[in-house]
Structures are given as structure tokens and as C-alpha cells.
Design an enzyme around this catalytic site. Structure first.
Site, PDB file in Angstrom:
ATOM      1  N   ASP A   1       2.361   2.801   3.032  1.00  0.00           N
ATOM      2  CA  ASP A   1       1.243   3.830   3.214  1.00  0.00           C
ATOM      3  C   ASP A   1       1.832   5.523   2.478  1.00  0.00           C
ATOM      4  OD1 ASP A   1      -1.136   4.863   2.702  1.00  0.00           O
ATOM      5  OD2 ASP A   1      -2.267   4.400   5.132  1.00  0.00           O
TER       6      ASP A   1
ATOM      7  N   HIS B   1      -5.491  -1.160   6.196  1.00  0.00           N
ATOM      8  CA  HIS B   1      -6.146  -0.870   7.316  1.00  0.00           C
ATOM      9  C   HIS B   1      -7.055  -1.252   8.402  1.00  0.00           C
ATOM     10  CE1 HIS B   1      -4.013   2.734   6.076  1.00  0.00           C
ATOM     11  NE2 HIS B   1      -4.945   3.823   5.486  1.00  0.00           N
TER      12      HIS B   1
ATOM     13  N   HIS C   1       1.098   5.687  -1.658  1.00  0.00           N
ATOM     14  CA  HIS C   1       0.274   6.748  -2.110  1.00  0.00           C
ATOM     15  C   HIS C   1       1.817   7.318  -1.974  1.00  0.00           C
ATOM     16  CE1 HIS C   1      -3.462   5.719  -0.839  1.00  0.00           C
ATOM     17  NE2 HIS C   1      -3.117   5.855   0.231  1.00  0.00           N
TER      18      HIS C   1
ATOM     19  N   HIS D   1       1.229  -0.661  -0.657  1.00  0.00           N
ATOM     20  CA  HIS D   1      -0.188   0.114  -0.073  1.00  0.00           C
ATOM     21  C   HIS D   1       1.032   1.335  -0.083  1.00  0.00           C
ATOM     22  CE1 HIS D   1      -4.150   2.338   0.714  1.00  0.00           C
ATOM     23  NE2 HIS D   1      -3.381   3.040   1.407  1.00  0.00           N
TER      24      HIS D   1
ATOM     25  N   HIS E   1     -11.772   3.568  -3.148  1.00  0.00           N
ATOM     26  CA  HIS E   1     -11.301   4.587  -2.205  1.00  0.00           C
ATOM     27  C   HIS E   1     -11.460   3.883  -0.684  1.00  0.00           C
ATOM     28  CE1 HIS E   1      -9.939   8.176   0.661  1.00  0.00           C
ATOM     29  NE2 HIS E   1      -8.877   8.022  -0.514  1.00  0.00           N
TER      30      HIS E   1
END
Length: 452
Positions: A325, A274, A68, A66, A210
Site C-alpha cells: 500500500d 482493507h 500506490h 496493492h 477508489h
């Protein structure tokens, strides 16, 4: 097709550390990313002639499930003052608003190179920054996604582009000004756009929702169906914040997990990211459906999200993987260590996972969650993706090599990675990236371009 041999001083073979392992891999100049292990020979006390020598402990490559990528520009800047997840999000939106395809490629290339230096051989990029500011599509509607795929190739790692549906700011609410870049208007339009994206040797195309607040309930099935028809990974942020749970109950009379289950989103190719604030019924729904869980402990700490019920989820049948993340740090060994240590703090008991189980979460199960089923093990037929950590640094020196798994998880850090090999090709050698020679400068320049 050519063959190459690596001699591993010590190798983690899934259950134990084996000294003196000769790993033969196949490569080709046309598709080096698809190099595979063809033979594993144990009991090789001295390096064979011509073999590449990897001193230390070699592990299967790590999977960052994960990411971003643009959050890398937020490191440290969001630590000034106090605030909440929601105030942090405003800073994040401001950074997102400055990105172009070119600047995003530069930033992601540097962030992915940092991952390679940390032993990561595959990344799951949760990608929702699709359009120009204001929501106008680029001439190539997938320019931002293509920039990320190119960045991963430039950094020498694999990517699963989890193209993300992001359509609303909350239950029944249109996108905010910042979120117009994220939205395709509808799930059907999202599906039409991302259907143009294609797999490559180093890249897989997956899907993401999302969150339940960002995709209307009556459009969840469209995204799930798109992924199911392609047998592609499907990821979703799930119950990261209690506010999301409260709003979902108010809008739909159920938890986010129940909403996803009712609309066909859960299942073995789905991963909830999460999975923090869950009811017992939620845990049973996730585990019983074989839905995976991606824990991101360093981000969950950084954003004060809370400690998710990872042990209970795994016990219910949910495979665990790990992600960095927001990239507060990029260190999958720390993510693995943190999952166990956070659970110790929560329960005040020790030993919830063995080092072997934590390494599996950081590697094989992470690759599986990203659609790279042939990675995450040092065995014939597997992708030739592996990483080596030093056993002679100030952090790792002392324990006997047979405790290498414990040393890797509970003592080592990304700073101890000396080599990373992807598809049989050295991407990091002796701590130096082969394709991005000065990673700190690349990071500094990319971040300065956004903040300057």
C-alpha cells in the site's frame, strides 16, 4: 525457445520444503516475461551441469496486490508529529501534486526495483493520478499510466495497472483542487480513457473504484461492467475508515459493502482492499460473493486504521492477499507475518493461519487477484517467477530447512532475499538488481526531485 535449469537447494512446493529440486524453464529472447516452468524434478542431490545454483529456500514469486507507487516518497516524512489518516492524506496530496509523467516513471521504477529486491514479482498498482495539475489531460491521456507500465518493465517485474475511477471528494461533493488530477468527470469518460490501455507481456490492465465516497452510487455499475466485459480484476478501497461508513449510512442508509453489492460490484474478480470496519452482514456479503480481501497490515498500522477481520472474512469465503500500500516498508514477508500477529493481538489467541496459508496469500492468491492466474506456484506450466531467501543470515540461521516456510514467514525479512527470477530471467542476483544497479541512489534521486 531456449531452456534453462535452476537447481534449488530447497524449494517450497506448496505443502512442504523439498531439498534438491531441478527446475527447468523455457525462455525466448522475444518475450522473456512469458518464460514458464517446463519441468520440476525432485531428489536431485547435486546441481546438474550448467544449472544456475540457488542456495537457500526458493519460493514462488511474491505478489504485492496493492501499491500506490508515489507514496514511496512519503516514507518517514509523515512520521514527524502526530495526526490522523486525514491529515496524512493532505501530505500525500501535496506530493501527488508535484508529479509529472517523467518523475513518476523514475520514482515508480525505483520503488518497483525495491520490490524486486524484496522478492516481489508482480505488483497491483492502484492508479488514480491521471491528469496534469488542475485536471487538464496530458496529450496522451494515459501518460501517467504508461509511465507506470514502463517503470515496471524497467524494474523487471509484472504489473497489473488497476486504473482507478475517482470522481468526487465525498458523497455528493465535487473533487477538491488536489483531486482534479484524479477525475475524468464521469465513469463513462473514465471508461473511454482507460479502454485505450492494452495488455503487454509484463502488464495487465484492470480497474478500480477508489471508494464509495469517490464514485457516485449511480456510476458504480459502469466501472463494474467495464471490468466484467473484459474479465479484468476490479479492486476497491472498502471501509478503511469509520468516517467513510458513517457518511455512507447518512447518504444511502447502508454500509459501503451493501452499496457495492446492490450495484453489482462484488464478485470473484473483485478485491476489497482493507475491509477493516465491517458488520457481520458485510462479511457474509463479501465471503458469499467470493469477493477477495487484500490486507495491508503495515499501512493499516501506520495510519492507525485498525485491524480488519481477516480470519472471519476467509472463513466466510473471501480469498486473502497482501499489499504494501503506502510503502511504509516494502516487505511481503512482514505483511504475511503481521496479518497473523495482528490477529493474535486482537483475539489473544495464536495460530490463525499456518505458514503455508500465509505464503499462499503472499503469492498464489495475490497473483490471482491481479489476473496472473498462471503464477504463484513451482509447477510445470506456471510462469517462471520465483524468489530465494537465505537460510544462513542472522535472522534465518538455526532452524532446520524443513521448517523453511515457518522461517520465511516468522523470521525472515526482505533483507534475506538473495535472488528474484521473473519469466525465467534473473532480475535480482545475490542481492543486486540486474537492471537498476544502484537502487538506493535511484530512490534517493527520485524522492529528492519531488521534495527538493
Amino acid at each position: 525457445m531456449t531452456a534453462k535449469t535452476y537447481w534449488l537447494e530447497h524449494a517450497w512446493l506448496g505443502t512442504h520444503v523439498e531439498p534438491g529440486v531441478a527446475l527447468t524453464v523455457s525462455t525466448s529472447s522475444a518475450a522473456e516475461a512469458n518464460g514458464r516452468v517446463t519441468a520440476v524434478r525432485t531428489g536431485i542431490a547435486t546441481p546438474p551441469p550448467g544449472a544456475e545454483i540457488l542456495r537457500g529456500l526458493t519460493l514462488p514469486g511474491l505478489a504485492n496486490a496493492h501499491s500506490h507507487a508515489f507514496h514511496r516518497a512519503l516514507r518517514s516524512t509523515v512520521q514527524v508529529g502526530s495526526g490522523t489518516f486525514w491529515t496524512w492524506r493532505e501530505v500525500m496530496y501535496a506530493t501527488a501534486g508535484r508529479l509529472t509523467p517523467d518523475s513518476y516513471r523514475d520514482l515508480a521504477r525505483a520503488a518497483y526495483a525495491e520490490m524486486a529486491l524484496a522478492g516481489v514479482t508482480a505488483v497491483g498498482e492502484f492508479h488514480y493520478l491521471h491528469h496534469a495539475p488542475g485536471g487538464t489531460p496530458y496529450a496522451d491521456p494515459n501518460a501517467m499510466g504508461e509511465a507506470l507500465i514502463e517503470a515496471a518493465a524497467d524494474a523487471g517485474i509484472r504489473i497489473t495497472l488497476l486504473d482507478t475511477a475517482y470522481l468526487s471528494s465525498g458523497f455528493g461533493q465535487p473533487p477538491t483542487t488536489h483531486q482534479l488530477r484524479f477525475s475524468d468527470g464521469s465513469a463513462d469518460a473514465w471508461a473511454e480513457r482507460c479502454s485505450v490501455l492494452k495488455d503487454r507481456d509484463h502488464a495487465r490492465i484492470g480497474a478500480a473504484i477508489h471508494s464509495v465516497r469517490a464514485v457516485p452510487a449511480d456510476q458504480l455499475a459502469t466501472v463494474a461492467r467495464w471490468a466484467g466485459e473484459r474479465r479484468a480484476p476490479l479492486h476497491v478501497h472498502l471501509s478503511e475508515q469509520t468516517a467513510e461508513n458513517d457518511a455512507c449510512r447518512e447518504a444511502h442508509g447502508c454500509t459501503p459493502t451493501r452499496l457495492l453489492a446492490d450495484h453489482g460490484v462484488l464478485g470473484p474478480r473483485t478485491t476489497g482492499v482493507h475491509n477493516t470496519h465491517l458488520t457481520d452482514e458485510d462479511i457474509a456479503l463479501i465471503g458469499g460473493s467470493g469477493t477477495g480481501t487484500c490486507m495491508c497490515p503495515t499501512t493499516e498500522r501506520d495510519l492507525a486504521d485498525g485491524i480488519g477481520p481477516a480470519a472471519a472474512l476467509q472463513g466466510a469465503g473471501s480469498p486473502l492477499c497482501l499489499g504494501s500500500d503506502s510503502h511504509a516498508v516494502i516487505d511481503l514477508l512482514e505483511e504475511a507475518r503481521a496479518m497473523e500477529l495482528d490477529e493474535r493481538l486482537r483475539t489473544r489467541t495464536r495460530g490463525h493461519w499456518t505458514a503455508a496459508a500465509l505464503l499462499r496469500a503472499a503469492s498464489a492468491d495475490g497473483h490471482a487477484a491481479l489476473g496472473w492466474d498462471g503464477a504463484g506456484a513451482l509447477r510445470p506450466g506456471a510462469l517462471a517467477d520465483f524468489t530465494t531467501i537465505r537460510l544462513d543470515s542472522v535472522r534465518t540461521a538455526g532452524p532446520p530447512p524443513r521448517l523453511g516456510a515457518e522461517t520465511a514467514v516468522f523470521a525472515a525479512s526482505a533483507a534475506d532475499v538473495s535472488h528474484t527470477v521473473v519469466g525465467g530471467r534473473h532480475v535480482v542476483r545475490d542481492g543486486v538488481h540486474a537492471l537498476v544497479p544502484d537502487v538506493p541512489k535511484a530512490l534517493a534521486d527520485a524522492v529528492a526531485a519531488l521534495h527538493g
